[in-house]
Design a protein around this motif. Structure first.
Motif, PDB file in Angstrom:
ATOM      1  N   GLU A   9      -8.013   1.720  -4.720  1.00 29.89           N
ATOM      2  CA  GLU A   9      -7.882   2.777  -3.716  1.00 29.89           C
ATOM      3  C   GLU A   9      -8.331   2.213  -2.379  1.00 29.89           C
ATOM      4  O   GLU A   9      -9.455   1.704  -2.247  1.00 29.89           O
ATOM      5  N   ARG A  47      -4.612   9.612   0.699  1.00 30.24           N
ATOM      6  CA  ARG A  47      -5.149   8.513  -0.093  1.00 30.24           C
ATOM      7  C   ARG A  47      -4.081   7.427  -0.232  1.00 30.24           C
ATOM      8  O   ARG A  47      -2.907   7.711  -0.349  1.00 30.24           O
ATOM      9  N   ARG A  48      -4.525   6.175  -0.256  1.00 33.36           N
ATOM     10  CA  ARG A  48      -3.617   5.041  -0.329  1.00 33.36           C
ATOM     11  C   ARG A  48      -4.038   4.136  -1.482  1.00 33.36           C
ATOM     12  O   ARG A  48      -5.233   3.936  -1.711  1.00 33.36           O
ATOM     13  N   TYR A  49      -3.024   3.625  -2.179  1.00 36.35           N
ATOM     14  CA  TYR A  49      -3.283   2.820  -3.362  1.00 36.35           C
ATOM     15  C   TYR A  49      -2.478   1.517  -3.289  1.00 36.35           C
ATOM     16  O   TYR A  49      -1.424   1.449  -2.653  1.00 36.35           O
ATOM     17  N   ASN A  98      -8.158   5.540   3.557  1.00 31.73           N
ATOM     18  CA  ASN A  98      -7.076   6.506   3.696  1.00 31.73           C
ATOM     19  C   ASN A  98      -6.263   6.232   4.955  1.00 31.73           C
ATOM     20  O   ASN A  98      -6.651   5.446   5.819  1.00 31.73           O
ATOM     21  N   ALA A  99      -5.108   6.872   5.031  1.00 39.53           N
ATOM     22  CA  ALA A  99      -4.155   6.565   6.097  1.00 39.53           C
ATOM     23  C   ALA A  99      -4.730   6.820   7.481  1.00 39.53           C
ATOM     24  O   ALA A  99      -4.399   6.126   8.440  1.00 39.53           O
ATOM     25  N   ALA A 131       0.850  -1.191   0.000  1.00 38.63           N
ATOM     26  CA  ALA A 131       0.000   0.000   0.000  1.00 38.63           C
ATOM     27  C   ALA A 131       0.884   1.240   0.000  1.00 38.63           C
ATOM     28  O   ALA A 131       1.832   1.348   0.790  1.00 38.63           O
ATOM     29  N   THR A 190       0.958   5.668  -0.352  1.00 38.50           N
ATOM     30  CA  THR A 190       0.243   6.939  -0.378  1.00 38.50           C
ATOM     31  C   THR A 190       0.705   7.733  -1.598  1.00 38.50           C
ATOM     32  O   THR A 190       1.692   7.396  -2.256  1.00 38.50           O
ATOM     33  N   ASP A 195      -2.841   4.956  10.561  1.00 34.47           N
ATOM     34  CA  ASP A 195      -1.434   5.330  10.428  1.00 34.47           C
ATOM     35  C   ASP A 195      -1.119   6.648  11.131  1.00 34.47           C
ATOM     36  O   ASP A 195      -0.001   6.876  11.567  1.00 34.47           O
ATOM     37  N   ASP A 218       4.205   8.654  -1.090  1.00 34.61           N
ATOM     38  CA  ASP A 218       5.117   7.559  -1.414  1.00 34.61           C
ATOM     39  C   ASP A 218       5.371   7.497  -2.921  1.00 34.61           C
ATOM     40  O   ASP A 218       6.518   7.317  -3.373  1.00 34.61           O
TER      41      ASP A 218
END
Length: 413
Positions: free
Chosen positions: A78, A95-97, A81-82, A46, A48, A87, A51
């Protein structure tokens, strides 16, 4: 370790154009950005937007816009979210992918003379289904093509994968293969052309990338993917069952030649004491038949549960000190030693990986072969090691090669 893409540089032409990142196409800079993001996300971790910015050098706006397209196209998912993932608690939620390996599927096939095996895998290499069927080495080209088509469609059905979701198919054959996916007629018995009777065209009506490659080349790719070649600049993977054949890698490049015949070992017809490219499993059977005809099939091999001992039973009996088995092991080692010395001396190899179905049990033969190679020579021979992949090595290489096709197609300039 070298990248898988690097070792496959110059891979064979396919019967379809480059896979597109977007179904509808996109301006070139956007496509380039998408490929960079996919390359960063392919591990499956995963990530962000920050990242991905750090990994690609792209701006936040570009990352978010391209990730939206890739989510729509099915390449990325998707995630929560963190903040929701725990986190952190303050600030703007990121947003995290994550890459979706199930967005496309690949098929690998080991199309041997006596059997065909196919596997379906996702883009992370996770196998969904495998199917093996006996093959007739004397079958006509039309029959062999029909066998391949039936096997692939049936394994896809077993995996519950729609053929429309397949991106690439790679088929390994016991024959040299040129850049067009074809194998030459040989002057002996047309074995090569019978093993690959136009396989590259069998699925011409499918929107798949299709590659036909030599089985030993695919075995070399499998060994690379599993790290067996770590720290080695020059090595060969030697298939050594029914016939000898080798895939040769020098400085990270898989060698092919204009006809795809690098590593073909019919030259062994000219090597005294070897005299043919027939492999160790074949020779073990010859020695067992000779012993039976001479009334010497005694001891552990005579008591083999199947009543028809094969190479692996010979190796196991040799480990226990059975005299006949040790005699046969010596014959096999005297066959293998000149082959290994020829390859390593001519190509300056550091390692030869003995691969195929007999590899997991071949330790007694390798021990004796090393003894023979170490006698009376000022040359330094390649180290002999056994593959850990057994009879699945070609299939593993085919799957890895198919995944590499998808990656190369998505990231090509």
């Amino acid at each position: 370790m070298k990248s898988v893409e690097g070792i496959r540089a110059g891979h064979l032409a396919t019967r379809r154009g480059e896979p597109r990142v977007y179904d509808g196409g996109a301006p070139s800079p956007r496509v380039g950005s998408a490929r960079r993001i996919l390359a960063a996300a392919w591990s499956g971790n995963a990530l962000t937007a920050a990242d991905l910015m750090a990994a690609t050098g792209l701006t936040r706006a570009t990352v978010l816009a391209v990730c939206k397209d890739l989510v729509s196209g099915g390449w990325l998912a998707e995630l929560a979210n963190a903040r929701e993932a725990g986190d952190y608690e303050k600030g703007r939620p990121a947003r995290r992918y994550a890459f979706r390996p199930e967005c496309r599927y690949v098929v690998g096939v080991d199309a041997g003379a006596h059997s065909m095996t196919a596997a379906v895998a996702d883009l992370a290499g996770a196998e969904l289904a495998r199917l093996r069927r006996a093959a007739d080495p004397e079958a006509s080209g039309a029959e062999r093509r029909a066998e391949l088509e039936s096997l692939v469609l049936d394994v896809l059905a077993n995996a519950d994968v729609d053929p429309e979701r397949v991106s690439a198919l790679v088929v390994g054959v016991p024959a040299p293969v040129d850049a067009a996916g074809e194998s030459p007629n040989d002057e002996l018995d047309n074995f090569w052309s019978r093993m690959n009777p136009g396989f590259v065209d069998v699925f011409a009506d499918r929107d798949w990338d299709v590659v036909v490659d030599n089985d030993a080349n695919l075995a070399a790719l499998a060994e690379h993917a599993s790290g067996t070649d770590a720290g080695v600049r020059a090595y060969a993977t030697l298939l050594s069952g029914e016939r000898f054949g080798s895939g040769v890698v020098i400085d990270g490049q898989l060698l092919r030649g204009p006809r795809g015949a690098v590593g073909e070992l019919r030259v062994l017809d000219l090597v005294g004491g070897v005299d043919s490219a027939l492999g160790l499993a074949h020779q073990a059977r010859v020695e067992l038949v000779r012993a039976a005809d001479e009334g010497r099939l005694v001891g552990m091999l005579a008591a083999c549960p199947t009543g028809e001992p094969e190479a692996r039973q010979v190796f196991a009996a040799a480990e226990e000190g059975d005299p006949l088995a040790l005699e046969i092991v010596d014959v096999l080692a005297r066959r293998l030693a000149p082959v290994a010395m020829l390859l390593s001396g001519m190509l300056d190899l550091e390692r030869i990986i003995i691969a195929g179905a007999i590899a997991p049990a071949i330790a007694p033969v390798l021990k004796r072969t090393r003894e023979l190679m170490g006698r009376g020579s000022t040359l330094s021979w390649a180290d002999l090691v056994a593959s850990e992949h057994g009879d699945g090595v070609v299939l593993l290489g085919a799957v890895q090669s198919a995944i590499t096709l998808v990656r190369a197609g998505a990231f090509a300039n």
